[in-house]
Write a protein that holds these residues in place. Structure first.
Motif, short mmCIF file in Angstrom:
data_model
loop_
_atom_site.label_atom_id
_atom_site.label_comp_id
_atom_site.label_asym_id
_atom_site.label_seq_id
_atom_site.Cartn_x
_atom_site.Cartn_y
_atom_site.Cartn_z
N THR A 29 0.83 -1.20 0.00
CA THR A 29 0.00 0.00 0.00
C THR A 29 0.87 1.25 0.00
OG1 THR A 29 -1.76 -1.16 1.18
CG2 THR A 29 -1.81 1.25 1.25
N ILE A 30 1.87 1.29 0.85
CA ILE A 30 2.75 2.45 0.94
C ILE A 30 3.51 2.66 -0.37
CG2 ILE A 30 4.83 3.36 2.06
CD1 ILE A 30 3.76 1.99 4.66
N LEU A 31 4.03 1.59 -0.94
CA LEU A 31 4.77 1.70 -2.20
C LEU A 31 3.85 2.11 -3.35
CD1 LEU A 31 7.18 -1.33 -1.80
CD2 LEU A 31 7.79 1.11 -1.74
N GLU A 32 2.63 1.61 -3.37
CA GLU A 32 1.67 2.00 -4.41
C GLU A 32 1.32 3.48 -4.28
OE1 GLU A 32 -1.49 -0.84 -3.91
OE2 GLU A 32 -0.58 -2.23 -5.35
N GLN A 33 1.20 3.97 -3.04
CA GLN A 33 0.94 5.40 -2.82
C GLN A 33 2.11 6.23 -3.33
OE1 GLN A 33 0.21 5.45 1.41
NE2 GLN A 33 -1.98 5.10 1.18
N ARG A 34 3.33 5.78 -3.08
CA ARG A 34 4.51 6.50 -3.56
C ARG A 34 4.55 6.52 -5.08
NH1 ARG A 34 7.47 10.64 -3.85
NH2 ARG A 34 9.59 10.27 -4.50
N LEU A 35 4.21 5.40 -5.70
CA LEU A 35 4.19 5.32 -7.15
C LEU A 35 3.16 6.29 -7.73
CD1 LEU A 35 5.30 4.02 -9.70
CD2 LEU A 35 3.61 2.19 -9.41
N HIS A 36 1.99 6.34 -7.11
CA HIS A 36 0.95 7.27 -7.55
C HIS A 36 1.45 8.71 -7.43
CE1 HIS A 36 -2.99 8.94 -8.31
NE2 HIS A 36 -2.88 9.65 -7.20
N SER A 37 2.10 9.00 -6.33
CA SER A 37 2.65 10.34 -6.10
C SER A 37 3.71 10.68 -7.16
CB SER A 37 3.26 10.40 -4.70
OG SER A 37 3.93 11.60 -4.50
N LEU A 38 4.58 9.74 -7.46
CA LEU A 38 5.60 9.96 -8.49
C LEU A 38 4.97 10.21 -9.85
CD1 LEU A 38 8.27 7.28 -7.53
CD2 LEU A 38 8.59 9.76 -7.53
N ASN A 39 3.95 9.42 -10.18
CA ASN A 39 3.27 9.60 -11.47
C ASN A 39 2.66 10.99 -11.57
OD1 ASN A 39 3.93 7.07 -12.48
ND2 ASN A 39 2.07 6.12 -11.72
N SER A 40 2.08 11.46 -10.48
CA SER A 40 1.49 12.81 -10.46
C SER A 40 2.58 13.87 -10.63
CB SER A 40 0.73 13.05 -9.16
OG SER A 40 -0.36 12.20 -9.07
N GLU A 41 3.68 13.68 -9.92
CA GLU A 41 4.79 14.64 -10.02
C GLU A 41 5.34 14.67 -11.45
OE1 GLU A 41 7.84 14.03 -6.99
OE2 GLU A 41 6.26 13.44 -5.58
N ILE A 42 5.50 13.51 -12.05
CA ILE A 42 6.02 13.44 -13.42
C ILE A 42 5.06 14.14 -14.38
CG2 ILE A 42 6.46 11.84 -15.34
CD1 ILE A 42 7.63 9.90 -13.17
N SER A 43 3.78 13.91 -14.20
CA SER A 43 2.79 14.57 -15.05
C SER A 43 2.88 16.08 -14.93
CB SER A 43 1.39 14.07 -14.67
OG SER A 43 0.42 14.69 -15.46
N GLU A 44 3.00 16.58 -13.70
CA GLU A 44 3.12 18.03 -13.49
C GLU A 44 4.41 18.56 -14.09
OE1 GLU A 44 0.95 20.36 -12.34
OE2 GLU A 44 -0.40 18.65 -12.53
N LEU A 45 5.50 17.82 -13.96
CA LEU A 45 6.77 18.25 -14.54
C LEU A 45 6.70 18.29 -16.06
CD1 LEU A 45 9.31 16.40 -12.24
CD2 LEU A 45 8.97 18.87 -12.40
N ARG A 46 6.00 17.33 -16.66
CA ARG A 46 5.84 17.34 -18.12
C ARG A 46 5.08 18.58 -18.56
NH1 ARG A 46 4.32 11.24 -18.58
NH2 ARG A 46 6.36 10.34 -18.98
N LYS A 47 4.03 18.94 -17.82
CA LYS A 47 3.27 20.14 -18.16
C LYS A 47 4.16 21.37 -18.08
CE LYS A 47 -1.13 18.27 -16.57
NZ LYS A 47 -2.11 18.29 -15.47
N GLN A 48 4.97 21.44 -17.04
CA GLN A 48 5.88 22.57 -16.89
C GLN A 48 6.90 22.59 -18.02
OE1 GLN A 48 7.61 22.54 -12.94
NE2 GLN A 48 5.61 22.37 -11.98
N GLN A 49 7.39 21.41 -18.39
CA GLN A 49 8.36 21.31 -19.47
C GLN A 49 7.76 21.80 -20.78
OE1 GLN A 49 9.33 17.31 -20.84
NE2 GLN A 49 11.51 17.83 -20.82
N GLN A 50 6.54 21.37 -21.07
CA GLN A 50 5.86 21.81 -22.30
C GLN A 50 5.66 23.33 -22.29
OE1 GLN A 50 5.10 20.13 -25.02
NE2 GLN A 50 5.64 18.10 -24.31
N LEU A 51 5.29 23.88 -21.15
CA LEU A 51 5.07 25.31 -21.05
C LEU A 51 6.38 26.08 -21.28
CD1 LEU A 51 3.26 27.73 -20.49
CD2 LEU A 51 3.65 27.36 -18.04
N VAL A 52 7.47 25.61 -20.71
CA VAL A 52 8.76 26.26 -20.91
C VAL A 52 9.15 26.21 -22.38
CG1 VAL A 52 11.25 26.13 -20.41
CG2 VAL A 52 9.58 25.94 -18.55
#
Length: 172
Positions: A77-100
């Motif tokens: 459960t803890i590792l799945e939560q971390r994976l979900h968090s990483l996926n969200s962070e990566i998605s946000e970083l991609r959006k920022q990358q596209q904007l830049v």
């Protein structure tokens, strides 16, 4: 047996970090020397190895303690939560990358960015001999087998949420 300094050198940790791990109960030494110095056993080293691995995965000390002190179900459960968090962070970083990239414009040295946009991807598919039907089939298979990965891939190409939704519906 290993001293705090020896263990610290092995894992590139400061003495204060190891003392803190002891204080919070994350890594207690197995013994004390006659001079009351902390001494760590091979089992302590194995535990430290797990702690280091979980830290490298970005888990908090609290989460690491939960994993080490609980059953496999809680670990998952803890590792799945971390994976979900990483996926969200990566998605946000991609959006920022596209904007830049957009802010820089076409005249910049965007070629150094590690991104591919939708136009580049479609051109690669076309140059490899795929026509509209082939691309539709490719999207259908992707959506059927790995829907979340398909969405992530489309987002990584800089597709808007509306376009991602439209492509995914078209792919069903």
């Amino acid at each position: 047996m290993y001293t705090v300094n020896q263990l610290g050198k092995m894992y590139n940790l400061s003495r204060s970090t190891l003392l803190y791990y002891d204080k919070i109960g994350l890594l207690k030494p197995s013994a004390r020397s006659e001079a009351n110095y902390r001494l760590y056993s091979k089992n302590d080293l194995k535990r430290m190895e797990k702690i280091a691995t979980y830290r490298e995965a970005g888990l908090s000390l609290e989460s690491i303690a939960d994993i080490l002190n609980s059953d496999d179900t809680n670990s998952t459960t803890i590792l799945e939560q971390r994976l979900h968090s990483l996926n969200s962070e990566i998605s946000e970083l991609r959006k920022q990358q596209q904007l830049v990239v957009e802010l820089l414009g076409k005249d910049s040295l965007v070629r150094t960015a590690k991104i591919m946009n939708k136009e580049q991807w479609v051109n690669i598919l076309r140059s490899s001999g795929m026509d509209e039907d082939d691309m539709h089939r490719w999207h259908r298979e992707f959506e059927r087998d790995l829907p979340e990965v398909h969405q992530d891939f489309l987002e990584s190409l800089g597709c808007s949420p509306e376009e991602v939704s439209s492509i995914r519906k078209w792919s069903q």
